[in-house]
Enzyme design. Structure first.
Site, PDB file in Angstrom:
ATOM      1  N   THR A  43      74.936  24.307  32.118  1.00 23.09           N
ATOM      2  CA  THR A  43      74.302  22.982  32.708  1.00 23.09           C
ATOM      3  C   THR A  43      75.748  22.310  33.389  1.00 23.09           C
ATOM      4  O   THR A  43      76.426  21.588  32.064  1.00 23.09           O
ATOM      5  CB  THR A  43      73.453  22.208  32.056  1.00 23.09           C
ATOM      6  N   ARG A  65      64.494  34.675  34.200  1.00 19.74           N
ATOM      7  CA  ARG A  65      64.263  33.226  33.009  1.00 19.74           C
ATOM      8  C   ARG A  65      64.622  31.805  33.575  1.00 19.74           C
ATOM      9  O   ARG A  65      65.315  31.784  34.642  1.00 19.74           O
ATOM     10  CB  ARG A  65      64.717  33.891  32.395  1.00 19.74           C
ATOM     11  N   VAL A  66      63.678  31.245  33.109  1.00 13.61           N
ATOM     12  CA  VAL A  66      63.850  29.818  33.898  1.00 13.61           C
ATOM     13  C   VAL A  66      63.375  28.924  32.118  1.00 13.61           C
ATOM     14  O   VAL A  66      63.222  28.601  31.506  1.00 13.61           O
ATOM     15  CB  VAL A  66      62.684  28.871  34.512  1.00 13.61           C
ATOM     16  N   GLY A  67      65.234  28.399  32.296  1.00 11.54           N
ATOM     17  CA  GLY A  67      64.674  27.282  30.650  1.00 11.54           C
ATOM     18  C   GLY A  67      64.213  25.887  31.457  1.00 11.54           C
ATOM     19  O   GLY A  67      63.388  25.521  32.115  1.00 11.54           O
ATOM     20  N   ASP A  68      65.418  25.034  30.905  1.00 12.30           N
ATOM     21  CA  ASP A  68      64.603  23.476  30.770  1.00 12.30           C
ATOM     22  C   ASP A  68      65.239  22.699  32.103  1.00 12.30           C
ATOM     23  O   ASP A  68      64.737  21.797  32.900  1.00 12.30           O
ATOM     24  CB  ASP A  68      65.767  22.926  30.029  1.00 12.30           C
ATOM     25  N   THR A 111      71.682  19.524  28.815  1.00 14.38           N
ATOM     26  CA  THR A 111      72.914  20.546  28.901  1.00 14.38           C
ATOM     27  C   THR A 111      72.890  20.793  27.202  1.00 14.38           C
ATOM     28  O   THR A 111      72.207  20.110  26.120  1.00 14.38           O
ATOM     29  CB  THR A 111      73.611  20.084  28.975  1.00 14.38           C
ATOM     30  N   GLY A 112      72.508  22.598  26.960  1.00 13.53           N
ATOM     31  CA  GLY A 112      72.520  22.998  25.860  1.00 13.53           C
ATOM     32  C   GLY A 112      71.835  24.822  26.342  1.00 13.53           C
ATOM     33  O   GLY A 112      71.282  24.366  27.553  1.00 13.53           O
ATOM     34  N   HIS A 113      71.775  24.578  25.056  1.00  9.49           N
ATOM     35  CA  HIS A 113      69.779  25.954  24.255  1.00  9.49           C
ATOM     36  C   HIS A 113      68.829  25.497  25.193  1.00  9.49           C
ATOM     37  O   HIS A 113      68.059  25.010  25.106  1.00  9.49           O
ATOM     38  CB  HIS A 113      69.712  26.264  23.281  1.00  9.49           C
ATOM     39  N   GLY A 114      68.333  26.048  26.581  1.00  6.36           N
ATOM     40  CA  GLY A 114      67.389  25.194  27.615  1.00  6.36           C
ATOM     41  C   GLY A 114      65.916  25.753  26.845  1.00  6.36           C
ATOM     42  O   GLY A 114      65.005  24.737  26.764  1.00  6.36           O
TER      43      GLY A 114
END
Length: 302
Positions: A170, A198-201, A221-224
């Protein structure tokens, strides 16, 4: 008291990408800060900064977005106004260059806070947003990542494993303007080979970003999925607001440490406080960032 900080993702950044990413972040921060000193709002500056980052081919947003499991681009973005607490976000959008600008249109021109997929793209057409050929958004690096990750059984483990050099992530920005208003924004193409839809954070308030002009603003930012589980942005803001002797970087450190301990997720975050202080922290091997402080000092790093 204008100040801004931007990031281009938290992961194990390869040496050959370090300088281009740093320079891209510096450009975004400098352009946003110039706009702030000219009297533009924090929301304007954040949108501008993220647009610059979305145009950078090495950054996973806009023109550098990675490919999902079907080999297609699906982008998410959010922008939030700390003076009104209003925000706008989009998810799963295609064939536009600047999802952050579309997210702002959702905030400014609709009674809603999020539009997704086909509806978001229909709204973009309604607003006259130019469409681009999806191939224009796909870089050689994105295609290489797609082929590389096809051989792994778990993309997330390999992207965010601290010993791995692969992957992108991100981009985001946080700013405070001359009136003391704060805004934050985040934009992403997601994770290579993510499941379609898929939708993350990123487009979720309190996860990918949050802003409250009475406290501060944050972009994550990172693993959503991990960020969403712990509401990383909101947790960081609440930790700062509770004070207890903790400063901005300490608040980010506490929240990122909690995410790692609680759900095993790594990432990074940037912050601007109501006093105009900038901060960043990450638990991956690196995070590209740049800031212009309230004194006008430009800093950057990986």
């Amino acid at each position: 008291m204008a100040a801004v900080i931007v990031h281009a993702g938290a992961y194990d950044i390869p040496d050959h990408e370090a300088d281009p990413l740093r320079e891209g972040c510096k450009k975004a921060a400098q352009e946003a800060h110039k706009a702030l000193t000219e009297g533009k709002s924090a929301v304007d500056a954040v949108e501008l900064a993220v647009c610059v980052l979305e145009d950078h081919p090495l950054m996973d947003a806009g023109h550098g977005s990675v490919l999902n499991a079907a080999g297609e681009v699906e982008m998410d973005a959010i922008i939030t106004d700390g003076s009104s607490l209003n925000f706008g976000s989009v998810a799963g959008v295609r064939n536009i260059s600047h999802p952050i600008s579309l997210a702002r249109m959702v905030m400014d021109d609709t009674p809603h806070v999020m539009l997704i997929g086909v509806g978001a793209n229909l709204f973009a057409k309604e607003k006259g947003v130019p469409e681009v050929d999806p191939d224009e958004l796909v870089t050689a690096e994105a295609k290489e990542a797609y082929q590389t990750f096809k051989q792994y059984s778990s993309v997330v483990d390999n992207v965010f494993n601290i010993d791995n050099h692969l992957g992108h992530d991100t981009v985001g920005a946080v700013a405070i303007d001359l009136c003391g208003n704060i805004a934050a924004g985040t934009s992403t193409g997601g994770i290579s080979l993510k499941r379609v839809g898929r939708v993350g954070d990123c487009p979720l308030i309190g996860c990918g970003a949050i802003a409250d002009s009475g406290v501060g603003g944050i972009s994550c930012t990172g693993h959503g999925e991990s960020i969403a589980k712990v509401l990383l942005a909101q947790r960081s803001l609440s930790t700062l607001q509770a004070k207890n002797g903790i400063d901005a970087e300490g608040a980010l450190s506490e929240s990122l440490g909690y995410m790692l301990d609680r759900v095993g997720g790594r990432g990074g975050a940037i912050m601007v406080t109501k006093e105009g202080c900038v901060a960043r922290h990450y638990t991956t091997k690196g995070m590209a960032w740049a800031s212009v402080s309230k004194t006008g000092q430009l800093d950057s790093g990986i």
